[in-house]
Design a protein around this motif. Structure first.
Motif, PDB file in Angstrom:
ATOM      1  N   LEU A  89       0.819  -1.208   0.000  1.00  0.00           N
ATOM      2  CA  LEU A  89       0.000   0.000   0.000  1.00  0.00           C
ATOM      3  C   LEU A  89       0.858   1.267   0.000  1.00  0.00           C
ATOM      4  N   GLY A  90       2.198   1.101   0.032  1.00  0.00           N
ATOM      5  CA  GLY A  90       3.095   2.250  -0.024  1.00  0.00           C
ATOM      6  C   GLY A  90       3.421   2.841   1.331  1.00  0.00           C
ATOM      7  N   GLU A 109      -6.325   0.674   4.761  1.00  0.00           N
ATOM      8  CA  GLU A 109      -7.350  -0.057   4.007  1.00  0.00           C
ATOM      9  C   GLU A 109      -8.673   0.703   3.988  1.00  0.00           C
ATOM     10  N   THR A 110      -9.011   1.341   5.092  1.00  0.00           N
ATOM     11  CA  THR A 110     -10.245   2.131   5.137  1.00  0.00           C
ATOM     12  C   THR A 110     -10.145   3.315   4.192  1.00  0.00           C
ATOM     13  N   GLU A 111      -8.989   3.972   4.186  1.00  0.00           N
ATOM     14  CA  GLU A 111      -8.785   5.098   3.279  1.00  0.00           C
ATOM     15  C   GLU A 111      -8.850   4.641   1.825  1.00  0.00           C
ATOM     16  N   ARG A 112      -8.249   3.497   1.537  1.00  0.00           N
ATOM     17  CA  ARG A 112      -8.276   2.951   0.178  1.00  0.00           C
ATOM     18  C   ARG A 112      -9.700   2.625  -0.246  1.00  0.00           C
ATOM     19  N   GLN A 116     -13.190   5.675  -3.526  1.00  0.00           N
ATOM     20  CA  GLN A 116     -14.232   5.584  -4.547  1.00  0.00           C
ATOM     21  C   GLN A 116     -13.711   6.014  -5.909  1.00  0.00           C
ATOM     22  N   ARG A 117     -12.868   5.207  -6.442  1.00  0.00           N
ATOM     23  CA  ARG A 117     -12.291   5.525  -7.742  1.00  0.00           C
ATOM     24  C   ARG A 117     -13.331   5.490  -8.853  1.00  0.00           C
TER      25      ARG A 117
END
Length: 132
Positions: A89-90, A109-112, A116-117
């Motif tokens: 995830l960097g 993970e929550t931020e990812r 909403q891409r």
């Protein structure tokens, strides 16, 4: 009196033959009040909550359930696996204890998930771009 007697018989109420009109009216009103249900006021749900099953299945509830499953799964992982996922995830989180790694991974993970891409606006843009 005859109409009142007919209404009472239709409602299945049996009164003695010597009952007065006042008794009949009181009995009729009591039955009428007891059988009339209270008006039900239906609450309107927020627009986004309507898409769930209606049993508290909102987007926030689904997110909390997903986060709970993630934490349960990550508790079984060793530190190397957690670090590997964070690096994917960097995020370089080496040197942190396992509990902190899980916290960092949960936040990432929550931020990812919330990025909403694929939003309706982007889909519309690509649809118009492909149609032209």
């Amino acid at each position: 009196d005859e109409q009142l007697d007919e209404e009472l018989q239709a409602a299945g109420i049996r009164l003695p033959a010597n009952a007065t009109r006042a008794d009949k009216v009181n009995q009729y009103l009591q039955v009428d009040m007891a059988t009339s249900p209270a008006p039900v006021v239906e609450k309107r749900q927020p627009v986004m909550a309507r898409f769930g099953s209606g049993h508290g299945d909102t987007r926030g509830d689904r997110l909390m359930e997903k986060r709970k499953k993630w934490v349960e799964e990550w508790n079984t992982w060793d530190e190397d696996r957690l670090l590997h996922r964070l690096l994917k995830l960097g995020i370089d989180a080496s040197g942190n204890p396992k509990s902190r790694l899980i916290d960092i991974l949960l936040e990432a993970e929550t931020e990812r998930l919330n990025k909403q891409r694929c939003t309706p606006k982007r889909l519309q843009f690509f649809g118009i771009a492909c149609a032209v």
